[in-house]
Design a protein around this motif. Sequence first.
Motif, PDB file in Angstrom:
ATOM      1  N   ARG A  11       0.846  -1.204   0.000  1.00 42.43           N
ATOM      2  CA  ARG A  11       0.000   0.000   0.000  1.00 42.43           C
ATOM      3  C   ARG A  11       0.878   1.250   0.000  1.00 42.43           C
ATOM      4  N   ALA A  12       0.468   2.278  -0.731  1.00 46.81           N
ATOM      5  CA  ALA A  12       1.251   3.513  -0.837  1.00 46.81           C
ATOM      6  C   ALA A  12       1.425   4.214   0.511  1.00 46.81           C
ATOM      7  N   TRP A  13       0.447   4.092   1.375  1.00 46.13           N
ATOM      8  CA  TRP A  13       0.493   4.777   2.664  1.00 46.13           C
ATOM      9  C   TRP A  13       1.285   4.013   3.723  1.00 46.13           C
ATOM     10  N   ALA A  14       1.625   2.747   3.452  1.00 45.57           N
ATOM     11  CA  ALA A  14       2.246   1.896   4.478  1.00 45.57           C
ATOM     12  C   ALA A  14       3.597   2.430   4.952  1.00 45.57           C
ATOM     13  N   GLY A  15       4.448   2.838   4.030  1.00 47.65           N
ATOM     14  CA  GLY A  15       5.774   3.338   4.419  1.00 47.65           C
ATOM     15  C   GLY A  15       5.697   4.594   5.268  1.00 47.65           C
ATOM     16  N   PRO A  16       5.035   5.659   4.777  1.00 45.19           N
ATOM     17  CA  PRO A  16       4.930   6.863   5.598  1.00 45.19           C
ATOM     18  C   PRO A  16       4.250   6.602   6.950  1.00 45.19           C
ATOM     19  N   ALA A  17       3.227   5.753   6.953  1.00 43.86           N
ATOM     20  CA  ALA A  17       2.562   5.420   8.221  1.00 43.86           C
ATOM     21  C   ALA A  17       3.529   4.694   9.152  1.00 43.86           C
ATOM     22  N   TYR A  18       4.338   3.804   8.598  1.00 42.27           N
ATOM     23  CA  TYR A  18       5.330   3.074   9.399  1.00 42.27           C
ATOM     24  C   TYR A  18       6.336   4.047  10.004  1.00 42.27           C
ATOM     25  N   GLY A  19       6.808   5.006   9.213  1.00 39.08           N
ATOM     26  CA  GLY A  19       7.730   6.012   9.735  1.00 39.08           C
ATOM     27  C   GLY A  19       7.113   6.809  10.869  1.00 39.08           C
ATOM     28  N   PHE A  20       5.843   7.173  10.698  1.00 31.99           N
ATOM     29  CA  PHE A  20       5.135   7.910  11.759  1.00 31.99           C
ATOM     30  C   PHE A  20       5.027   7.062  13.023  1.00 31.99           C
TER      31      PHE A  20
ATOM     32  N   LEU B 181       9.673  14.331  13.169  1.00 30.76           N
ATOM     33  CA  LEU B 181       8.549  13.683  12.498  1.00 30.76           C
ATOM     34  C   LEU B 181       8.795  13.638  10.987  1.00 30.76           C
ATOM     35  N   VAL B 182       9.282  14.729  10.433  1.00 29.40           N
ATOM     36  CA  VAL B 182       9.564  14.784   8.992  1.00 29.40           C
ATOM     37  C   VAL B 182      10.629  13.759   8.614  1.00 29.40           C
ATOM     38  N   ASP B 183      11.712  13.682   9.408  1.00 26.79           N
ATOM     39  CA  ASP B 183      12.748  12.736   8.984  1.00 26.79           C
ATOM     40  C   ASP B 183      12.313  11.288   9.168  1.00 26.79           C
ATOM     41  N   HIS B 184      11.454  11.009  10.144  1.00 25.25           N
ATOM     42  CA  HIS B 184      10.941   9.649  10.289  1.00 25.25           C
ATOM     43  C   HIS B 184       9.915   9.309   9.196  1.00 25.25           C
ATOM     44  N   THR B 185       9.188  10.303   8.744  1.00 24.60           N
ATOM     45  CA  THR B 185       8.267  10.071   7.627  1.00 24.60           C
ATOM     46  C   THR B 185       9.068   9.753   6.366  1.00 24.60           C
ATOM     47  N   LEU B 186      10.168  10.487   6.151  1.00 20.56           N
ATOM     48  CA  LEU B 186      11.059  10.175   5.028  1.00 20.56           C
ATOM     49  C   LEU B 186      11.582   8.746   5.163  1.00 20.56           C
ATOM     50  N   TYR B 187      11.970   8.370   6.368  1.00 20.46           N
ATOM     51  CA  TYR B 187      12.419   6.995   6.619  1.00 20.46           C
ATOM     52  C   TYR B 187      11.365   6.001   6.117  1.00 20.46           C
ATOM     53  N   GLY B 188      10.133   6.238   6.505  1.00 20.09           N
ATOM     54  CA  GLY B 188       9.054   5.342   6.100  1.00 20.09           C
ATOM     55  C   GLY B 188       8.839   5.321   4.601  1.00 20.09           C
ATOM     56  N   VAL B 189       8.953   6.471   3.957  1.00 22.87           N
ATOM     57  CA  VAL B 189       8.799   6.534   2.501  1.00 22.87           C
ATOM     58  C   VAL B 189       9.852   5.658   1.830  1.00 22.87           C
ATOM     59  N   VAL B 190      11.101   5.770   2.292  1.00 24.10           N
ATOM     60  CA  VAL B 190      12.181   4.982   1.687  1.00 24.10           C
ATOM     61  C   VAL B 190      12.001   3.491   2.001  1.00 24.10           C
ATOM     62  N   VAL B 191      11.684   3.174   3.257  1.00 22.13           N
ATOM     63  CA  VAL B 191      11.498   1.765   3.632  1.00 22.13           C
ATOM     64  C   VAL B 191      10.339   1.151   2.854  1.00 22.13           C
ATOM     65  N   GLY B 192       9.285   1.913   2.638  1.00 23.10           N
ATOM     66  CA  GLY B 192       8.109   1.398   1.957  1.00 23.10           C
ATOM     67  C   GLY B 192       8.226   1.349   0.451  1.00 23.10           C
ATOM     68  N   SER B 193       9.239   1.993  -0.091  1.00 20.23           N
ATOM     69  CA  SER B 193       9.397   1.965  -1.542  1.00 20.23           C
ATOM     70  C   SER B 193      10.128   0.693  -1.934  1.00 20.23           C
ATOM     71  N   SER B 194       9.832   0.208  -3.105  1.00 21.83           N
ATOM     72  CA  SER B 194      10.482  -1.014  -3.539  1.00 21.83           C
ATOM     73  C   SER B 194      10.616  -1.037  -5.054  1.00 21.83           C
ATOM     74  N   PRO B 195      11.827  -1.279  -5.540  1.00 19.96           N
ATOM     75  CA  PRO B 195      11.981  -1.439  -6.977  1.00 19.96           C
ATOM     76  C   PRO B 195      11.425  -2.779  -7.448  1.00 19.96           C
ATOM     77  N   TRP B 196      11.060  -3.632  -6.518  1.00 20.07           N
ATOM     78  CA  TRP B 196      10.518  -4.947  -6.835  1.00 20.07           C
ATOM     79  C   TRP B 196       9.133  -5.066  -6.219  1.00 20.07           C
ATOM     80  N   PRO B 197       8.168  -4.240  -6.612  1.00 18.66           N
ATOM     81  CA  PRO B 197       6.884  -4.223  -5.905  1.00 18.66           C
ATOM     82  C   PRO B 197       6.131  -5.541  -5.957  1.00 18.66           C
ATOM     83  N   HIS B 198       6.343  -6.316  -6.971  1.00 16.83           N
ATOM     84  CA  HIS B 198       5.571  -7.565  -7.075  1.00 16.83           C
ATOM     85  C   HIS B 198       6.343  -8.754  -6.525  1.00 16.83           C
ATOM     86  N   ALA B 199       7.639  -8.582  -6.321  1.00 18.91           N
ATOM     87  CA  ALA B 199       8.450  -9.692  -5.811  1.00 18.91           C
ATOM     88  C   ALA B 199       8.823  -9.494  -4.348  1.00 18.91           C
ATOM     89  N   ASP B 200       8.592  -8.304  -3.825  1.00 22.18           N
ATOM     90  CA  ASP B 200       9.032  -8.003  -2.459  1.00 22.18           C
ATOM     91  C   ASP B 200       7.871  -8.099  -1.500  1.00 22.18           C
TER      92      ASP B 200
END
Length: 153
Positions: free
Chosen positions: A95-104, A134-153
Motif C-alpha cells: 500500500r502507498a500509505w504503508a511506508g509513511p505510516a510506518y515512519g510515523f 517527524l519529517v525525517d521519520h516520515t522520510l524513513y518510512g517513505v524509503v522503507v516502503g518503496s520497492s523497486p521490486w513491488p511484485h516480488a518483495d
Amino acid sequence: MDGRRQLAVVGTAVGRAGARGAIAAMAMSGIRQATTSLGLVERTPPEQLLKHTAPALFYRVPANRRPALVEFIHWGVGAVGGAAFGLLPRTIRRRAWAGPAYGFVFWAAFEATVAPKLGISRKRHGLGEQLALLVDHTLYGVVVGSSPWPHAD
C-alpha cells in the motif's frame, strides 16, 4: 507454495526491507545534518540513546569519532526497523500509505515509550524539533516502503 519457498520469499522481503531501512537511516542523516545546523534539533535521538544506554562505549570513543559511531548505530537501527517492515504482510507493505505510516509509528513509538524511559523529553525542545524529527521519520518510512521490486518483495 511449499514451506521452504515461502520462507525464502519472506527472507528476501525482510532482507530487502532491511537494506532499505539502512538506506533510509542514511537519508535521515542528511535531514538531521540540516536540522541540527539550523538549530531545530539540539541532539539527535541516536546520540541521546547511545549516551543513555551505553555511556561507557560513547565516552570511550574519541570525541572526533563519536559522530561516526552515532551514525553507524543509527544505520543499524534503521536496518532492523526496515527488516521489521519486511515482516508485515505483503498486502500491507504494498500500500502507498504503508511506508509513511510506518515512519510515523516508528517516531511515535519512540517518543511515547523509549524517550520517556530514558528521560529524553522532546517537549522541552519545542514544536520545531518535534516536527523536524517527524519529517525525517516520515522520510524513513517513505524509503522503507518503496520497492523497486513491488511484485516480488
